[in-house]
Design a protein around this motif. Structure first.
Motif, PDB file in Angstrom:
ATOM      1  N   MET A   1     -19.984 -13.311  -2.561  1.00 44.40           N
ATOM      2  CA  MET A   1     -19.384 -12.502  -1.720  1.00 44.40           C
ATOM      3  C   MET A   1     -20.016 -11.218  -1.387  1.00 44.40           C
ATOM      4  O   MET A   1     -20.406 -10.645  -0.149  1.00 44.40           O
ATOM      5  CB  MET A   1     -17.806 -12.210  -1.884  1.00 44.40           C
ATOM      6  N   GLU A   2     -20.644 -10.697  -2.571  1.00 39.25           N
ATOM      7  CA  GLU A   2     -21.381  -9.421  -2.333  1.00 39.25           C
ATOM      8  C   GLU A   2     -22.569  -9.376  -1.581  1.00 39.25           C
ATOM      9  O   GLU A   2     -22.761  -8.912  -0.539  1.00 39.25           O
ATOM     10  CB  GLU A   2     -21.727  -9.042  -3.566  1.00 39.25           C
ATOM     11  N   LYS A   3     -23.224 -10.661  -1.649  1.00 43.03           N
ATOM     12  CA  LYS A   3     -24.303 -10.690  -0.669  1.00 43.03           C
ATOM     13  C   LYS A   3     -23.952 -10.913   0.703  1.00 43.03           C
ATOM     14  O   LYS A   3     -24.757 -10.276   1.727  1.00 43.03           O
ATOM     15  CB  LYS A   3     -25.331 -12.153  -1.203  1.00 43.03           C
ATOM     16  N   GLN A   4     -22.861 -11.719   1.199  1.00 41.27           N
ATOM     17  CA  GLN A   4     -22.544 -11.528   2.535  1.00 41.27           C
ATOM     18  C   GLN A   4     -21.959 -10.280   3.032  1.00 41.27           C
ATOM     19  O   GLN A   4     -22.192  -9.739   4.154  1.00 41.27           O
ATOM     20  CB  GLN A   4     -21.575 -12.706   2.799  1.00 41.27           C
ATOM     21  N   PHE A   5     -21.173  -9.478   2.029  1.00 40.02           N
ATOM     22  CA  PHE A   5     -20.657  -8.163   2.540  1.00 40.02           C
ATOM     23  C   PHE A   5     -21.719  -7.265   2.997  1.00 40.02           C
ATOM     24  O   PHE A   5     -21.838  -6.628   3.964  1.00 40.02           O
ATOM     25  CB  PHE A   5     -19.763  -7.844   1.527  1.00 40.02           C
ATOM     26  N   ARG A   6     -22.787  -7.163   2.139  1.00 43.35           N
ATOM     27  CA  ARG A   6     -23.983  -6.685   2.050  1.00 43.35           C
ATOM     28  C   ARG A   6     -24.820  -6.746   3.072  1.00 43.35           C
ATOM     29  O   ARG A   6     -25.381  -5.690   4.050  1.00 43.35           O
ATOM     30  CB  ARG A   6     -24.694  -6.397   0.826  1.00 43.35           C
TER      31      ARG A   6
ATOM     32  N   GLY B   1     -14.103  -9.791  -0.376  1.00 43.76           N
ATOM     33  CA  GLY B   1     -14.457 -11.063   0.109  1.00 43.76           C
ATOM     34  C   GLY B   1     -15.901 -11.028   0.976  1.00 43.76           C
ATOM     35  O   GLY B   1     -16.700  -9.756   0.512  1.00 43.76           O
ATOM     36  N   THR B   2     -15.971 -11.301   1.977  1.00 43.59           N
ATOM     37  CA  THR B   2     -17.441 -11.659   2.748  1.00 43.59           C
ATOM     38  C   THR B   2     -17.656 -10.437   3.737  1.00 43.59           C
ATOM     39  O   THR B   2     -18.354  -9.896   4.205  1.00 43.59           O
ATOM     40  CB  THR B   2     -17.323 -12.697   3.564  1.00 43.59           C
ATOM     41  N   GLY B   3     -16.239  -9.478   3.874  1.00 41.42           N
ATOM     42  CA  GLY B   3     -16.287  -8.347   4.496  1.00 41.42           C
ATOM     43  C   GLY B   3     -15.829  -8.553   5.939  1.00 41.42           C
ATOM     44  O   GLY B   3     -15.825  -7.821   6.982  1.00 41.42           O
ATOM     45  N   ARG B   4     -15.187  -9.726   6.056  1.00 38.69           N
ATOM     46  CA  ARG B   4     -14.677 -10.115   7.621  1.00 38.69           C
ATOM     47  C   ARG B   4     -13.755  -9.167   7.979  1.00 38.69           C
ATOM     48  O   ARG B   4     -13.619  -8.573   9.138  1.00 38.69           O
ATOM     49  CB  ARG B   4     -14.228 -11.406   7.248  1.00 38.69           C
ATOM     50  N   ASN B   5     -12.944  -8.743   6.806  1.00 44.70           N
ATOM     51  CA  ASN B   5     -11.549  -7.921   7.299  1.00 44.70           C
ATOM     52  C   ASN B   5     -12.373  -6.337   7.504  1.00 44.70           C
ATOM     53  O   ASN B   5     -11.683  -5.718   8.314  1.00 44.70           O
ATOM     54  CB  ASN B   5     -10.675  -7.702   6.167  1.00 44.70           C
TER      55      ASN B   5
END
Length: 217
Positions: free
Chosen positions: A85-90, A58-62
């Motif tokens: 999700m990739e955009k937010q994670f990166r 997902g977004t990288g929250r975890n």
């Protein structure tokens, strides 16, 4: 991604939900999501040099919570197929070389170049048909080091007929049909058939949510 791979899935998100996923989870859990996520990740006993595979990241929250436990030798690989999700994670990890994102389906053989101390999946596996869950579990097993830990943070096993009416109403309204199947299955027995054992479990939100830990034997 506008076209679902599994039309009845609730974990394949529309663009609006994907772009606002963290807010949606906060609202849907009545503000409790953040606290039990922190607690659950604290139960993972992450070591400074762990290599962690986050399936459906997902977004990288975890991953943001996990990396606080890591040294420069630790590493997180996040897998997801959502471009939003990739955009937010990166964006979250742009300057952190310990964390990578791979745009890849988790229900197909992964053939990753690394092996991992821990595999984590959060509120994803319940949203697949059961035969697809088997592929995800196999990926977790195949990409873990011997003795490594698989963590599933998702719904627990419960009887909907015994739920208070309001809880049942919410579950029926927000969840996809695969979730109703997921909560009826014995997940320790399923994981045991793949070679996992030494289970531990931690419960949240009236025991409707569970962190299930299993060791690769």
């Amino acid at each position: 991604m506008n076209t679902k791979i599994y039309p009845d899935s609730g974990v394949e998100l529309n663009p609006f939900t994907a772009k606002n996923y963290d807010k949606v989870m906060n609202i849907g859990s009545f503000g409790m999501y953040s606290s039990f996520i922190k607690n659950a990740i604290g139960k993972m006993d992450i070591r400074p040099d762990d290599h962690i595979l986050d399936l459906g990241c997902g977004t990288g929250r975890n991953a943001s919570l996990m990396r606080k436990y890591l040294s420069d030798k630790g590493y997180i690989t996040g897998l997801d197929i959502s471009e939003h999700m990739e955009k937010q994670f990166r964006h979250k990890f742009n300057d952190d070389k310990r964390i990578e994102f791979i745009n890849r389906r988790i229900d197909q053989p992964l053939n990753l170049q690394n092996s991992y101390d821990k595999v984590f999946i959060s509120f994803v596996i319940h949203g697949f048909p059961h035969e697809v869950r088997d592929a995800v579990i196999k990926n977790a097993f195949d990409n873990l080091k011997p003795g490594g830990s698989f963590f599933i943070l998702d719904f627990g096993e419960f009887d909907m007929d015994k739920m208070p009416w309001f809880d049942r109403f919410i579950f029926e309204k927000i969840e996809c049909k695969y979730a109703f199947d997921y909560i009826k299955r014995d997940w320790k027995e399923i994981l045991s058939s793949y070679g996992f054992g030494n289970f531990a479990e931690y419960f949240y939100l009236k025991k409707y949510v569970r962190l299930l830990k299993a060791l690769k034997q």
